[in-house]
Design an enzyme around this catalytic site. Sequence first.
Site: not given
Length: 178
Positions: A106, A168
């Site tokens: 990110d 997840r």
Amino acid sequence: MSVVEIKDKKFVPYITESRINTAVTEIAEKINTELKDKFPLFLVVLNGSFIFAADLLRKVNIPCHLSFIKVASYHGVSSSGSVTELIGLTEDVKGRVVVIVEDIVDTGTTLEKLYHVLEQKEVKELKIATLLLKPEAYQKEMKVDYAGIEIPNDFVVGYGLDYDGLGRNLKEIYVLAK
Ligand code: 5GP
């Protein structure tokens, strides 16, 4: 793929299993060619990268080592204000070609910390592999050598990535509904 609800949020289908598989294959093929005689050590950054790493490493067909690490930051004890420690790094990385395996890059802050710690340990060459990269958010100079899929600055879950610990285990990648 359909909309999934995790806690208070709705996530919509974003990247299919087949698109992920193509991206992972492309990264593996590049690694197989470029690192053929370099006997790389893959350092998988937990928790998010575990599924990507499992798929990637089964497509890597060159001799290699693999280890799982966690990055922990402590504040207040050093002059720089923060100390980064790698948990679980038992291999001697000195003189090795090391490939950091990330789920998503990110801003690059996490990666930068990891990068500096490994540089101090005198690795021979550092490579970065990530399934997802957010180019608009990325603020660092380090070259991301192997980036699977570039995405806008949106929040995604699934395929190892979580929202508050959940999601997840989703096979595909979902994006937060606008
Ligand atoms: P960075 O330090 O590059 O800003 O962020 C790195 C970490 O933030 C990633 O390893 C991941 O844990 C988390 N992160 C960044 N973007 C996302 C996202 O879109 N979804 C999820 N689930 N985690 C993210």
